[in-house]
Design an enzyme around this catalytic site. Structure first.
Site, short mmCIF file in Angstrom:
data_model
loop_
_atom_site.label_atom_id
_atom_site.label_comp_id
_atom_site.label_asym_id
_atom_site.label_seq_id
_atom_site.Cartn_x
_atom_site.Cartn_y
_atom_site.Cartn_z
N ARG A 16 0.89 -1.27 -0.13
CA ARG A 16 -0.16 0.04 -0.17
C ARG A 16 0.81 1.32 0.05
O ARG A 16 0.45 2.22 -0.75
CB ARG A 16 -0.93 0.07 1.23
N ARG A 36 11.21 -10.26 0.41
CA ARG A 36 11.80 -11.32 0.77
C ARG A 36 12.08 -11.75 2.09
O ARG A 36 12.02 -12.98 2.32
CB ARG A 36 13.38 -10.85 0.06
N GLN A 38 9.73 -11.69 4.40
CA GLN A 38 8.60 -12.45 4.66
C GLN A 38 8.62 -13.79 3.85
O GLN A 38 8.29 -14.91 4.63
CB GLN A 38 7.16 -11.75 4.16
N GLU A 43 9.47 -19.79 4.31
CA GLU A 43 9.96 -20.83 3.72
C GLU A 43 10.54 -21.87 4.76
O GLU A 43 10.44 -23.14 4.72
CB GLU A 43 11.13 -20.51 2.68
N TYR A 44 11.19 -21.54 5.90
CA TYR A 44 11.88 -21.99 7.07
C TYR A 44 10.85 -22.33 8.25
O TYR A 44 11.20 -23.33 9.12
CB TYR A 44 12.92 -21.17 7.73
N PHE A 79 13.69 -10.43 10.73
CA PHE A 79 12.73 -9.56 9.47
C PHE A 79 13.03 -8.06 9.77
O PHE A 79 12.99 -7.41 8.84
CB PHE A 79 11.28 -9.97 10.03
N ARG A 89 20.28 -8.30 8.14
CA ARG A 89 19.64 -9.71 8.41
C ARG A 89 20.70 -10.70 8.90
O ARG A 89 20.35 -11.68 9.44
CB ARG A 89 18.92 -10.13 7.31
#
Length: 118
Positions: A16, A36, A38, A43-44, A79, A89
């Site tokens: 948004r 990415r 998220q 994925e993990y 995150f 990260r």
């Protein structure tokens, strides 16, 4: 599950904010990092839940729960760090990877103890 919902909501807010409509996944760099982060966390999550479940059943619930809480905290930091800057990260990524390997070890130890020793 609440963490995954929080991460998904952050992607919606970023879409948004930067006016990026689904199914697009590219655009403003801050949106791309949020997306990415998220996706990586999602994925993990099945690996984490599986290891948490097996280690909790076959090793020790308290130790496993502590590792699980630390893992969730490190993924939250991952995150937050990734959405701010890509380099942010790395430290939480290494911490969460270490915790996953610890859960693998706990699960294996519990399974070996359960099936090999009476």
């Amino acid at each position: 599950v609440l963490f995954l919902a929080y991460f998904a909501m952050q992607v919606i807010y970023a879409r948004r904010k930067y006016k990026i409509s689904p199914p697009e996944t590219t655009g403003h760099p801050e949106f791309e990092r949020t997306f990415r982060a998220q996706a990586n966390c999602s994925e993990y999550f099945p690996v984490f839940i599986s290891l948490l479940w097996v280690a909790g059943i076959f090793f020790h619930q308290g130790v496993t729960a502590a590792c699980g809480l630390l893992y969730l905290y490190s993924r939250l930091k991952y995150f937050q760090g990734y959405t701010a800057a890509a380099q942010g990260r790395l430290a939480p990524l290494y911490a969460s990877a270490w915790l996953l390997w610890l859960l693998v070890g706990l699960a294996l130890a519990g399974l070996l103890a359960h099936f090999l020793w009476p």
